[in-house]
Design a protein around this motif. Structure first.
Motif, PDB file in Angstrom:
ATOM      1  N   ALA A 767       0.072 -73.737  -1.260  1.00 49.54           N
ATOM      2  CA  ALA A 767       0.999 -73.409  -2.340  1.00 49.54           C
ATOM      3  C   ALA A 767       2.454 -73.633  -1.933  1.00 49.54           C
ATOM      4  O   ALA A 767       3.277 -74.121  -2.726  1.00 49.54           O
ATOM      5  N   ASN A 768       2.802 -73.294  -0.671  1.00 46.96           N
ATOM      6  CA  ASN A 768       4.194 -73.408  -0.223  1.00 46.96           C
ATOM      7  C   ASN A 768       4.449 -74.655   0.610  1.00 46.96           C
ATOM      8  O   ASN A 768       5.447 -74.730   1.350  1.00 46.96           O
ATOM      9  N   LEU A 769       3.508 -75.614   0.489  1.00 52.04           N
ATOM     10  CA  LEU A 769       3.607 -76.805   1.327  1.00 52.04           C
ATOM     11  C   LEU A 769       4.880 -77.587   1.033  1.00 52.04           C
ATOM     12  O   LEU A 769       5.545 -78.093   1.949  1.00 52.04           O
ATOM     13  N   GLU A 770       5.341 -77.657  -0.169  1.00 51.13           N
ATOM     14  CA  GLU A 770       6.496 -78.472  -0.545  1.00 51.13           C
ATOM     15  C   GLU A 770       7.801 -77.786  -0.169  1.00 51.13           C
ATOM     16  O   GLU A 770       8.804 -78.442   0.123  1.00 51.13           O
ATOM     17  N   ARG A 771       7.855 -76.448  -0.169  1.00 50.54           N
ATOM     18  CA  ARG A 771       9.100 -75.722   0.078  1.00 50.54           C
ATOM     19  C   ARG A 771       9.264 -75.271   1.518  1.00 50.54           C
ATOM     20  O   ARG A 771      10.361 -75.100   2.006  1.00 50.54           O
ATOM     21  N   ASP A 772       8.159 -75.018   2.195  1.00 52.76           N
ATOM     22  CA  ASP A 772       8.213 -74.481   3.552  1.00 52.76           C
ATOM     23  C   ASP A 772       7.609 -75.512   4.499  1.00 52.76           C
ATOM     24  O   ASP A 772       6.390 -75.726   4.510  1.00 52.76           O
ATOM     25  N   LYS A 773       8.468 -76.136   5.274  1.00 54.62           N
ATOM     26  CA  LYS A 773       8.007 -77.189   6.179  1.00 54.62           C
ATOM     27  C   LYS A 773       7.157 -76.619   7.308  1.00 54.62           C
ATOM     28  O   LYS A 773       6.345 -77.333   7.918  1.00 54.62           O
ATOM     29  N   SER A 774       7.328 -75.288   7.573  1.00 55.99           N
ATOM     30  CA  SER A 774       6.528 -74.705   8.640  1.00 55.99           C
ATOM     31  C   SER A 774       5.045 -74.693   8.266  1.00 55.99           C
ATOM     32  O   SER A 774       4.167 -74.743   9.134  1.00 55.99           O
ATOM     33  N   LEU A 779      -0.658 -76.561   9.012  1.00 58.95           N
ATOM     34  CA  LEU A 779      -1.771 -77.363   8.504  1.00 58.95           C
ATOM     35  C   LEU A 779      -2.130 -78.459   9.493  1.00 58.95           C
ATOM     36  O   LEU A 779      -3.314 -78.804   9.682  1.00 58.95           O
ATOM     37  N   GLU A 780      -1.122 -79.029  10.132  1.00 62.52           N
ATOM     38  CA  GLU A 780      -1.399 -80.050  11.115  1.00 62.52           C
ATOM     39  C   GLU A 780      -2.246 -79.486  12.254  1.00 62.52           C
ATOM     40  O   GLU A 780      -3.190 -80.125  12.747  1.00 62.52           O
ATOM     41  N   ALA A 781      -1.916 -78.241  12.654  1.00 60.73           N
ATOM     42  CA  ALA A 781      -2.664 -77.612  13.743  1.00 60.73           C
ATOM     43  C   ALA A 781      -4.105 -77.307  13.316  1.00 60.73           C
ATOM     44  O   ALA A 781      -5.053 -77.495  14.093  1.00 60.73           O
TER      45      ALA A 781
END
Length: 861
Positions: A767-774, A779-781
């Protein structure tokens, strides 16, 4: 002894009076017969012939003088009468025949007069001679008439011969007149003599007949009296019981038949008596057997007549009542009972209806009562009229006592002696109905002990039972005698306060109870401390039932526990949420039976080619009043109540059935798996492996087409138990996915221990993928970790095209969310599969690529 004295007197009177009646009748008959004999047989006919002869002579004399034709016709007519006395119109040639008849008449008359004296016969002979002389003159007269007729018809002057003939005719007429007179006098004298003799002989005959009649009457009366006496003697003997008595038959007709019939009657009576004696012996034997059977029957047996008096009974009645047989004989049956009026009424009703069914107590010798269950049937006579009742009574005193004991046990708590839930609810229902009519208010207190489970588990159930007994005593000491205290179960108690004046009164009682619980309980050598939480509910209110108010008090009690325990709380509107939750729980219990659940499926789409790989099964509840409910509305309740087990089993079968149907309908499409969520309660069930096996067998779905989703928190809660269950399920061939990954707080080492096939990233990371780069780095991990243990990765909650691009860039394999499709009915998902199979646009992936925004519908679940 003179039987039938009246008949004997009547016979004698008839014997005396009868002959006189016969005598009078014969006198008149013989007198008339004598007159007829004299005048009818001889006097009248001969006198008529003489008179006719004289008339003929006179007519001939006048004719000779006057020469008129009419005188000659009269002459001829008179002459015909004189010639034939039986036919006045006889021909002139009938003279000899007439004389023959006359002779026969005289001969018959002479025969009739044989019995009379000679004077009558002589007189009669003289009369006969006069008649013969007249007959001779009649012949001369006839010759004279013919001569005179010839002379007159010759129409000559009157000769001397005609004159001579005329004078002869006149002389003959005078002579015949004299003969007629003499004949009449002679016949009168004959008649007088005959009548005299007839009267004498008639008297003689009457006297003889009378004597004969008297003799016959006396004889008949004598024989009749003998027969009647014999018949009377026979009847007396029969009446005395001598059925072998036989009558001597001396009569051939009427009385003989009567006496024969009497003998036959006595013979038949003797046979009937013999049969009756045989039947009486059989009846006495049957009666003895009946009495024997009655004595062996443990019940009280009594036979009463129509008036309710005892006729027959067995010894059990004497044993119960303590009365002797002489005392019971003729006693009214109702006098043996305490409720005499009720027994009398039941007795009359039984006579009217034909049977009796009642419970009544017999009064014993010491005045106590024995309860009996009575059944009876009406006895009828041959005409169908009721003549009494047969009654059978079974002693139910012990049964009544047992029933009372069972009733007490059924409505009371066996440990504390308080009312149980059933009795409490019954009294609560009646009390509230009464309060509603009076427009008054009552209150219910729900009392639950705090920390009772700790005491029960640590000190033992025996100590816990003693504690509950002491608690019940303290609660009863805090209320009025008319209030009801009940133990509902375990450590739960309820108090019904009727007609409380205000809420403060109910609060005062509740506070007294909580204060009483805070004092130490001495149980043997131990001192135990407990507290109590009390919930209070007031009522009744419109539409409120007894169950409602008890439930409200229960909810208020839980509110008291939540607010710190050892306190009182009153039910309020804030507690309605719990009421709604409880109502939902009740509805949930019947939802499966009423088939109110359905499944919807959210597609899981490949991010490489946009084709549907899986479909996650999401359960929905079509509530009859609240509409469509999602799992967040009822799954937690199902988990708490254990209903999730039955619901999860139904979801498994239904999802497998739909998946197999899609594969059969779309053989050209790669097989679509179905994903089913498993709850913690399901996974702990020992039958979970069997449930999955049955679902696959019933639907015919391959095990590789079923993927079970388990939350991360469920795995970490009991890793060892979960691992063994997953191993057993893995042996079936099904696949597993970790759902809501990233929300747990434990080591990720379980990923290497458990053989999962897929990992699903929770929607909070997407949900916060676009606003929160962390989030992107997290997700990469996660993707790197999954790839390291050979797990495919699926992202949940995808809503935008940007999220799709970012997830594809991270190397995530599949995604699900409203960007692709919301949850769909099985038929709608089947339509998407059809379009994909035919290569047409409009599939889940195509629809997602064409849309720029999607109206949110909530979570996929």
């Amino acid at each position: 002894m003179r039987p039938l004295r009246e008949l004997s007197i009547a016979t004698k009177v008839l014997a005396i009076v009868g002959p006189f009646l016969v005598l009078a009748t014969l006198v008149f008959l013989l007198t008339d017969l004598s007159a007829t004999l004299v005048y009818g047989v001889h006097a009248s006919p001969t006198h008529s012939r003489l008179h006719a002869t004289r008339e003929a002579a006179a007519s001939l004399a006048r004719y000779s003088v006057q020469r008129e034709e009419i005188d000659y016709r009269r002459y001829r007519e008179s002459l015909d009468v004189a010639r034939t006395p039986r036919a006045a119109t006889a021909s002139p040639d009938a003279g000899p025949a007439a004389r023959g008849i006359l002779v026969r008449d005289f001969e018959m008359a002479a025969t009739l007069l044989v019995g009379f004296d000679e004077a009558a016969r002589a007189q009669y002979v003289q009369s006969r001679g006069l008649l013969e002389e007249a007959d001779g003159h009649r012949d001369a007269l006839e010759d004279l008439g013919r001569q005179l007729r010839r002379e007159l018809l010759a129409d000559t002057p009157v000769p001397v011969e005609i004159q001579r003939l005329s004078r002869t005719a006149f002389r003959l007429s005078d002579r015949l007149a004299a003969l007629e007179k003499a004949h009449a006098e002679a016949m009168r004298q004959v008649a007088d003599q005959i009548l005299g003799w007839l009267q004498v002989w008639t008297l003689i005959a009457v006297a003889g007949i009378t004597l004969i009649g008297i003799a016959v009457a006396v004889l008949v009366a004598y024989r009749l009296r003998r027969a009647i006496n014999a018949f009377h003697q026979g009847i007396s003997e029969v009446a005395a019981g001598n059925l072998g008595y036989r009558l001597e038959i001396g009569w051939k007709h009427d009385f003989g038949l009567l006496l024969s019939a009497f003998n036959r009657m006595t013979t038949n009576l003797r046979r009937v008596k013999e049969r009756a004696e045989i039947e009486a012996r059989a009846l006495r034997k049957a009666l003895q057997e009946l009495e024997g059977v009655m004595e062996t029957i443990p019940d009280v047996i009594a036979i009463v007549d129509r008036e309710g008096k005892l006729d027959l009974w067995n010894r059990n009645l004497e044993n119960v009542t303590g009365k002797t047989a002489s005392e019971l004989k003729g006693m009214r049956f109702a006098e043996l009972f305490g409720d005499r009026a009720g027994v009398d009424a039941s007795f009359r009703e039984g006579l009217r209806k034909g049977s009796v069914k009642m419970e009544a107590a017999l009064v014993t010798l010491d005045g106590s009562r024995q309860e009996f269950d009575w059944t009876g049937a009406v006895m009828d006579d041959e005409q169908g009229q009721s003549i009494g009742l047969t009654l059978s009574g079974r002693n139910i005193t012990e049964r009544k006592a047992l029933e009372a004991q069972l009733a007490h046990q059924a409505f009371h708590d066996p440990l504390t002696g308080l009312a149980n839930r059933v009795l409490f609810m019954e009294r609560l229902t009646h009390a509230f109905a009464k309060l509603q009519r009076r427009r008054q208010q009552g209150a219910v207190l729900f009392v639950d002990l705090d920390r009772f489970k700790v005491i029960n588990d640590s000190l033992g159930h025996h100590v816990g039972d003693q504690l509950l007994i002491e608690v019940s005593r303290r609660i009863r000491a805090c209320v009025r005698p008319e209030d009801t205290v009940a133990r509902l179960g375990g450590d739960e108690f309820a108090v019904l306060l009727e007609s409380v004046t205000d809420r403060a009164s109910a609060m005062s009682v509740a506070e007294r109870i909580t204060e009483a619980m805070q004092r130490a309980f001495t149980l043997g050598e131990r001192e135990v401390f407990v507290t109590a939480s009390v919930g209070i509910a007031f009522g009744p209110k419109p539409g409120q039932s007894a169950d409602d108010i008890l439930r409200h008090a229960d909810m208020a009690m839980y509110q008291a526990k939540g607010n710190g325990k050892a306190r009182c709380e009153v039910f309020s509107t804030k507690t309605n949420q719990a009421v709604d939750r409880l109502g939902l729980e009740i509805d949930l219990r019947g939802a499966l039976v009423r088939e109110e659940f359905l499944l919807e499926y959210q597609p899981i789409v490949s991010l490489d080619d946009g084709r549907i790989l899986e479909a996650e099964a999401l359960v929905r509840w079509v509530h009859p009043r609240r509409g469509l409910l999602r799992p967040t509305d009822f799954i937690e309740i199902a988990e708490e109540t254990g209903l999730i087990v039955a619901l999860g089993k139904w979801v498994l079968v239904e999802a497998c059935r739909h998946a197999r149907a899609w594969q059969d309908e779309h053989p050209a499409h790669p097989p679509v798996r179905v994903a089913v969520n498993l709850s913690a309660r399901q996974l702990r069930e020992p039958t979970i492996v069997q449930d999955v096996r049955e679902a696959l067998a019933v639907s015919g779905l391959a095990a590789s087409s079923l993927r079970l989703e388990i939350t991360e928190s469920l795995v970490l809660a009991d890793l060892d138990s979960t691992a063994s269950t997953l191993v057993a399920l893995r042996e079936l061939g099904v696949e597993f996915a970790i759902d809501d990954f990233g929300t747990g707080y434990s080591s990720l080492g379980y990923l290497s221990r458990l053989s999962f096939n897929s990992l699903k990233i929770d929607r909070v990371f997407v949900a916060n993928l676009e606003r929160d780069k962390s989030q992107l780095r997290i997700l990469e991990a996660i993707v790197a970790l999954a790839k390291a243990v050979n797990l495919t990765v699926t992202a949940e909650g995808v809503e935008t095209a940007e999220q799709v691009q970012a997830l594809r860039a991270l190397g995530i394999d599949a995604a699900q969310g409203h960007y692709f499709a919301a949850s769909l009915p099985a038929e709608s998902l089947d339509a998407l599969l059809t379009r994909e199979e035919r290569g047409l646009p409009g599939g889940a992936g195509e629809t997602g690529r064409e849309r720029h925004a999607l109206e949110p519908v909530g979570g996929g679940r």
